[in-house]
Design a protein around this motif. Structure first.
Motif, PDB file in Angstrom:
ATOM      1  N   ILE A 109       0.972  -1.156  -0.154  1.00 20.46           N
ATOM      2  CA  ILE A 109       0.180   0.022  -0.068  1.00 20.46           C
ATOM      3  C   ILE A 109       0.903   1.282   0.051  1.00 20.46           C
ATOM      4  O   ILE A 109       1.778   1.251   0.789  1.00 20.46           O
ATOM      5  CB  ILE A 109      -1.012   0.024   0.932  1.00 20.46           C
ATOM      6  N   PRO A 110       0.734   2.159  -0.872  1.00 16.50           N
ATOM      7  CA  PRO A 110       1.458   3.375  -0.884  1.00 16.50           C
ATOM      8  C   PRO A 110       1.396   4.272   0.391  1.00 16.50           C
ATOM      9  O   PRO A 110       0.441   4.213   1.028  1.00 16.50           O
ATOM     10  CB  PRO A 110       0.744   4.233  -2.064  1.00 16.50           C
ATOM     11  N   VAL A 111       2.593   4.978   0.748  1.00 20.53           N
ATOM     12  CA  VAL A 111       2.642   5.634   1.827  1.00 20.53           C
ATOM     13  C   VAL A 111       2.345   7.214   1.647  1.00 20.53           C
ATOM     14  O   VAL A 111       2.818   7.505   0.442  1.00 20.53           O
ATOM     15  CB  VAL A 111       4.014   5.341   2.508  1.00 20.53           C
ATOM     16  N   ASP A 112       2.040   7.902   2.671  1.00 17.14           N
ATOM     17  CA  ASP A 112       1.753   9.496   2.495  1.00 17.14           C
ATOM     18  C   ASP A 112       0.958   9.668   1.389  1.00 17.14           C
ATOM     19  O   ASP A 112       1.013  10.710   0.636  1.00 17.14           O
ATOM     20  CB  ASP A 112       3.101  10.199   2.336  1.00 17.14           C
ATOM     21  N   TYR A 113      -0.233   8.793   0.990  1.00 18.56           N
ATOM     22  CA  TYR A 113      -1.000   8.939  -0.248  1.00 18.56           C
ATOM     23  C   TYR A 113      -2.458   9.157   0.273  1.00 18.56           C
ATOM     24  O   TYR A 113      -3.289   9.782  -0.667  1.00 18.56           O
ATOM     25  CB  TYR A 113      -0.735   7.662  -1.102  1.00 18.56           C
ATOM     26  N   PHE A 114      -3.076   8.594   1.066  1.00 19.69           N
ATOM     27  CA  PHE A 114      -4.407   8.733   1.237  1.00 19.69           C
ATOM     28  C   PHE A 114      -5.113   9.945   2.065  1.00 19.69           C
ATOM     29  O   PHE A 114      -4.391  10.283   2.928  1.00 19.69           O
ATOM     30  CB  PHE A 114      -4.932   7.326   1.726  1.00 19.69           C
ATOM     31  N   ASP A 115      -6.318  10.412   1.724  1.00 10.23           N
ATOM     32  CA  ASP A 115      -6.945  11.394   2.415  1.00 10.23           C
ATOM     33  C   ASP A 115      -7.573  10.765   3.520  1.00 10.23           C
ATOM     34  O   ASP A 115      -7.772  11.328   4.639  1.00 10.23           O
ATOM     35  CB  ASP A 115      -8.008  12.121   1.455  1.00 10.23           C
ATOM     36  N   PHE A 116      -8.026   9.489   3.310  1.00 10.86           N
ATOM     37  CA  PHE A 116      -8.835   8.910   4.404  1.00 10.86           C
ATOM     38  C   PHE A 116      -8.334   7.409   4.550  1.00 10.86           C
ATOM     39  O   PHE A 116      -8.420   6.725   3.287  1.00 10.86           O
ATOM     40  CB  PHE A 116     -10.503   9.024   4.362  1.00 10.86           C
ATOM     41  N   VAL A 117      -8.321   6.997   5.681  1.00 12.34           N
ATOM     42  CA  VAL A 117      -8.140   5.694   5.996  1.00 12.34           C
ATOM     43  C   VAL A 117      -9.540   5.423   6.946  1.00 12.34           C
ATOM     44  O   VAL A 117      -9.407   5.938   7.832  1.00 12.34           O
ATOM     45  CB  VAL A 117      -6.865   5.107   6.539  1.00 12.34           C
ATOM     46  N   LEU A 140      -1.382   7.443   5.496  1.00 12.33           N
ATOM     47  CA  LEU A 140      -2.270   8.864   5.240  1.00 12.33           C
ATOM     48  C   LEU A 140      -1.237  10.038   4.825  1.00 12.33           C
ATOM     49  O   LEU A 140       0.005   9.753   5.307  1.00 12.33           O
ATOM     50  CB  LEU A 140      -2.768   8.989   6.536  1.00 12.33           C
ATOM     51  N   LYS A 141      -1.770  10.799   4.121  1.00 15.03           N
ATOM     52  CA  LYS A 141      -1.086  12.425   4.030  1.00 15.03           C
ATOM     53  C   LYS A 141      -0.935  12.773   5.274  1.00 15.03           C
ATOM     54  O   LYS A 141      -1.888  12.692   6.348  1.00 15.03           O
ATOM     55  CB  LYS A 141      -1.909  13.054   3.138  1.00 15.03           C
ATOM     56  N   LYS A 142      -0.181  13.924   5.529  1.00 16.12           N
ATOM     57  CA  LYS A 142      -0.129  14.775   6.654  1.00 16.12           C
ATOM     58  C   LYS A 142      -1.742  15.456   6.846  1.00 16.12           C
ATOM     59  O   LYS A 142      -2.212  15.796   5.848  1.00 16.12           O
ATOM     60  CB  LYS A 142       0.753  16.011   6.479  1.00 16.12           C
ATOM     61  N   ASP A 143      -2.287  15.424   8.090  1.00 15.25           N
ATOM     62  CA  ASP A 143      -3.579  15.679   8.183  1.00 15.25           C
ATOM     63  C   ASP A 143      -4.723  15.029   7.581  1.00 15.25           C
ATOM     64  O   ASP A 143      -5.758  15.233   7.578  1.00 15.25           O
ATOM     65  CB  ASP A 143      -3.801  17.235   7.574  1.00 15.25           C
ATOM     66  N   GLY A 144      -4.333  13.884   7.201  1.00 14.33           N
ATOM     67  CA  GLY A 144      -5.098  12.762   6.783  1.00 14.33           C
ATOM     68  C   GLY A 144      -6.211  12.271   7.853  1.00 14.33           C
ATOM     69  O   GLY A 144      -5.728  12.371   9.228  1.00 14.33           O
ATOM     70  N   VAL A 145      -7.210  11.702   7.692  1.00 11.47           N
ATOM     71  CA  VAL A 145      -8.077  11.305   8.519  1.00 11.47           C
ATOM     72  C   VAL A 145      -8.380   9.631   8.586  1.00 11.47           C
ATOM     73  O   VAL A 145      -8.359   9.067   7.570  1.00 11.47           O
ATOM     74  CB  VAL A 145      -9.551  12.032   8.372  1.00 11.47           C
ATOM     75  N   PHE A 146      -8.360   9.180   9.704  1.00 11.98           N
ATOM     76  CA  PHE A 146      -8.433   7.884  10.103  1.00 11.98           C
ATOM     77  C   PHE A 146      -9.948   7.765  10.842  1.00 11.98           C
ATOM     78  O   PHE A 146      -9.973   8.303  11.884  1.00 11.98           O
ATOM     79  CB  PHE A 146      -7.370   7.234  10.882  1.00 11.98           C
ATOM     80  N   ILE A 147     -10.822   6.910  10.307  1.00 12.00           N
ATOM     81  CA  ILE A 147     -12.251   6.894  11.233  1.00 12.00           C
ATOM     82  C   ILE A 147     -12.422   5.264  11.204  1.00 12.00           C
ATOM     83  O   ILE A 147     -12.059   4.367  10.110  1.00 12.00           O
ATOM     84  CB  ILE A 147     -13.294   7.194  10.259  1.00 12.00           C
TER      85      ILE A 147
END
Length: 248
Positions: A109-117, A140-147
């Motif tokens: 899975i790519p790193v520093d890539y997703f807006d949401f996980v 996640l990107k910086k400031d990305g969200v994990f729910i």
């Protein structure tokens, strides 16, 4: 606890019996009586890159695809669930990158890539909570969200006896145990972690918690029979919890 034994046992169950006996909790529901339609934790996902941990049959990915997310990715322990997700999303005219792997392990899975996980009733299957949260933070990107959502730990400590709810196990007991959901064949291995275990693991992985939900939605619960055991439980104590956290 041997993590490979846990993973093999649980993946076999989901490959053969999971949907028949456990069903699937999918968005917009985070769990019993908690819905994204009320809490709007994701907000506008149009143009966003989404990764689901424990994607199951793909219906939660469809939820975001229908809302114009730009990329859909999913990971699941079960090959059978990955097959179902591929079939379902294809039938809906959606494409997704789907990977069969334990969430604890490196799987491309790519790193520093997703807006949401996000993870809907799947994160609790991990055999390494801190390691999994660190991996999720790396995706996640910086400031990305994990729910994520999971069964509330107090829910697993309570049973009904003679029309009263009583504690039947210690809230502090996080040991792994064997359970047979269908009461005849097939086994799962689970651990009931404390809320503080999740919160501290998030902090260690570099997340800040923005919102936690453990309320039962009265509007949803009114749609069900008051005499149903699960409804009675949900009126007395939380059966689901949801956390929204942001990567610092």
């Amino acid at each position: 606890m041997n993590k490979h034994s846990v993973q093999e046992t649980n993946s076999l169950y989901w490959d053969t019996k999971g949907n028949d006996f456990l069903g699937a909790i999918v968005l917009p529901l985070y769990g019993s009586f908690v819905s994204d339609e009320k809490y709007q934790l994701f907000g506008d996902v149009s143009g966003k890159k989404m990764l689901e941990i424990g994607c199951g049959n793909g219906q939660s990915l469809q939820y975001h695809g229908d809302r114009k997310a730009s990329e859909l990715w999913g990971i699941d322990l079960s090959e059978k669930q990955i097959e179902k997700a591929k079939q379902h999303l294809t039938a809906c005219g959606l494409s997704a990158d789907l990977i069969c792997s334990p969430m604890e392990e490196e799987c491309g899975i790519p790193v520093d890539y997703f807006d949401f996980v996000y993870s809907i009733y799947a994160i609790g299957w991990t055999t390494d909570l801190e390691g999994t949260f660190c991996r999720i933070a790396s995706y996640l990107k910086k400031d990305g969200v994990f729910i994520f959502s999971w069964s509330h730990p107090i829910h697993k400590c309570v049973v009904e006896e003679e029309n009263r709810f009583v504690l039947n196990k210690s809230y502090f007991d996080e040991s792994w145990y064997l359970v047979s959901p269908d009461s005849c064949q097939g086994e799962l291995i689970l651990s009931d972690r404390k809320l503080s275990t999740y919160i501290n693991a998030l902090a260690k992985a570099g997340f800040v918690i923005e919102q936690m939900i453990e309320e039962t939605d009265n509007e949803l619960i009114q749609l069900h029979d008051d005499n149903h055991n699960f409804v009675k439980r949900a009126k007395m104590f939380p059966v689901t919890f949801v956390i929204k956290a942001r990567k610092l």
